[in-house]
Write a protein that holds these residues in place. Sequence first.
Motif, short mmCIF file in Angstrom:
data_model
loop_
_atom_site.label_atom_id
_atom_site.label_comp_id
_atom_site.label_asym_id
_atom_site.label_seq_id
_atom_site.Cartn_x
_atom_site.Cartn_y
_atom_site.Cartn_z
N UNK A 174 32.37 36.24 50.26
CA UNK A 174 33.79 36.44 49.96
C UNK A 174 34.35 37.75 50.47
N UNK A 177 29.67 35.99 43.16
CA UNK A 177 30.56 37.13 43.33
C UNK A 177 31.84 37.03 42.50
N UNK A 178 32.39 35.82 42.37
CA UNK A 178 33.65 35.72 41.62
C UNK A 178 33.42 36.02 40.14
N UNK A 179 32.19 35.86 39.69
CA UNK A 179 31.91 36.26 38.30
C UNK A 179 31.71 37.77 38.19
N UNK A 225 40.53 45.01 45.60
CA UNK A 225 41.67 44.81 44.70
C UNK A 225 42.43 43.52 45.02
N UNK A 226 42.57 43.22 46.30
CA UNK A 226 43.39 42.07 46.71
C UNK A 226 42.55 40.91 47.24
N UNK A 227 41.33 40.82 46.76
CA UNK A 227 40.39 39.83 47.32
C UNK A 227 40.94 38.39 47.36
N UNK A 228 41.45 37.83 46.25
CA UNK A 228 41.90 36.43 46.33
C UNK A 228 43.07 36.25 47.29
N UNK A 261 32.29 45.12 40.20
CA UNK A 261 33.13 44.64 41.31
C UNK A 261 33.07 45.58 42.51
N UNK A 290 30.47 32.10 47.70
CA UNK A 290 30.69 32.91 46.50
C UNK A 290 29.33 33.41 45.98
N UNK A 314 33.21 39.77 39.86
CA UNK A 314 34.56 40.31 40.04
C UNK A 314 35.24 40.62 38.70
N UNK A 315 34.83 39.89 37.66
CA UNK A 315 35.45 40.10 36.35
C UNK A 315 35.04 41.45 35.75
#
Lengths: 229, 489
Positions: free
Chosen positions: B240, B297-299, B62-65, B307, B294, B301-302
């Motif tokens: 990540x 992974x950041x994609x 939930x708080x990854x970034x 996720x 990455x 994440x959407x």
Amino acid sequence: MSEEEITGRSAREDILGRLKEIPKTVVEPRPDMPPLRELSLDREQMITTFIEKLTLEEGIVYRVQDGREAIARLTEIVVGEGLQKVMVSTDDVVASLDLPAWGKEQGIAVLTPRDSGDRDSFRDAVFDEVEAGITGADYAVAESGTLVIVHDADQPRLISLAPIMHIALVSVERIVPTYERAIEELYGDTKNIPSHVTFITGPSMTADIKGKPFKGMHGPRRLMVILIG
Amino acid sequence: MEIRTTLFNEIAEKEIRNPYARAFLKAMPAAIAARRKTVMGSFPDPDAAQACGQAIRAEVVAWLPELLEEFEKNALARGAKILWARDAGEANEMVLAIAKERNVTYVTKGKSMVTEEIGLNDALAESGIEPFETDLGEFIAQQLKRPPFHIVGPAINVPVEEVCDLFMEKAGMEKPTTDPVELGYAARLFLRDKFHHVALGVTGVNMAVAETGTIINLENEGNIRFNKSSPRTQVSIMSLEKVVPTMEDAMHLTRLLSRNCTGQAISAYVSMDSGPKKPGEIDGPEELFIIIVDNGRSEIYADSVAREALRCIRCGGCLNICPVYAKIGGYPYGWAYSGPMGQVLTPLLLGLDRTQDLYRACTLCGSCREVCPAGVDHPSMFLYYRSKDVEEDRGLRGKKRPWKESRFFDLWSRAVTHSALWNLGFRLARPLVNRYSHSGVITRMGGYFEGWFRTRNLPAIAKETFHERWKRLRRETAPGGQNGRKGKP
């Protein structure tokens, strides 16, 4: 490669940007967990548990009354194993025992990291010359029979790793029930965090060929702990 | 590493007949699973301990970034250098640039799944820098050019004779032996020399602690500690999702990771770096590079369902409990990640189109979900992937099924949701289906349904179905020959 490419600054913005675009989800509060059993042990019980657990992992634990007995035990080990040359750290626990002087009495070569001028000669000594590394340990954790070693100028990383035998000395004053108790003290003051901390629970081991377990894969084949007090 | 995920069935059929692999699969995963169960018992409430780990991982996702930013800030403050890589190519370039700048001829490596994912060894070798895997199993797998058979024992299935030949040829072993212990010592001697003189060590990361900027590695052999102690330069590579909020969380996850991975209370060594060595320290890295990878992974994440795969901490607990893995071993999964963990991760990283057999090779028994200390719901993920695949989802690269199959399932789903259609269909299909019946059982059927009968039989459709019989009885027993409606409350 440009500096920009090497540090990946633009990649950073891309990645974090994408992650931050996503609306936040609500996270459930953490469930309660009953406290670990070790937290209710008194000191003697912690010591018993520590010895029991580390022995299960094939660490050898000796309990002695004081520094004088620790030296006597060390002598027995060194004589019994026929050791000729050892490397000792200069941390508080070991320094208080003045092992270089003891070495002269016993007729064994006791090296300290200070005898090596630089990384390369230090590496030569720990990899090829000495038969054992002797270090202090900063904590002994009851829950799993784990030694916690905090590395600094007086406690190099390779002494407890490269020689085939590691002998660690730790005071019973330093026994804690769980990892968290040691971690709070080491990482509580964010201004003064050690560069490297190692947890050691038994000798180096593997079971990677045919599932056959054995000790001394890359690190020490034997771990001995002298518990003082 | 060569990607062979499209050959799943082919390799599985071969491996299921491999006697060495079978011998291990019969004993090892079950033994680890049993040990796991015993050592989980050291928690006053094992379920609560597991739930707590799952909650930590849910927070991470939930708080990854925010956690990554906090980790970066604190690691920088400790003197580490943080590099961000969008994909495998960028990450490999970074390691190469660091290695070339320092004129190293070889690197030693701790076992790291993410470096397998990005193919770092091949990239290094192609540039003339020799990578040495130093985990015993990984060293064997690397020299034999095989993917990992098991996340904990990457080469545990390799016969000792083969290891012996390999070590005679490549590790300077002088006398042949089939004793695993002697073989281990031969590798120790060979790699010890590498550790002694190494200038650049590469490791993965089990946990990156946001609160302190600390990276943590768990291991049993001591090879990772050498990689972090002997060379002047250390490069630690993490994906990540390796970040965790606090040191306290990391300690709890250390307990769960060790228990679920090998059934130990804690691995023999846990090492924690907060920046490079400080002035005056004679060993440890002068420079510590942490590469955050990455690689898609950041994609992922959407996608709010996909996720959840980022919860995974790579303990391998799911491999040891999986009935499919227990038959086929790690090779059929065709890439760095095997077992249920691989079935969850690989389709997201490589695309649903290249991994179609992975998320279908599952009976949805849910054993993996039950042991997962990170709270991954594997069966639901597989169902999700299957539906996204059929729907040709663009983000996850779904690939439509063959048109006959999709047409059949369109009709099927309409039929099973409309009772009139279902009853009519049954009446129409009965004579066609029952042609294959022998003594009331259908054991095979030609054409499209052939495959279904490979491991199953189908009872013939009754001359009179329950539904039809019920209707008839109602009619016959109803007073005055009326239809049965009166009897209905």
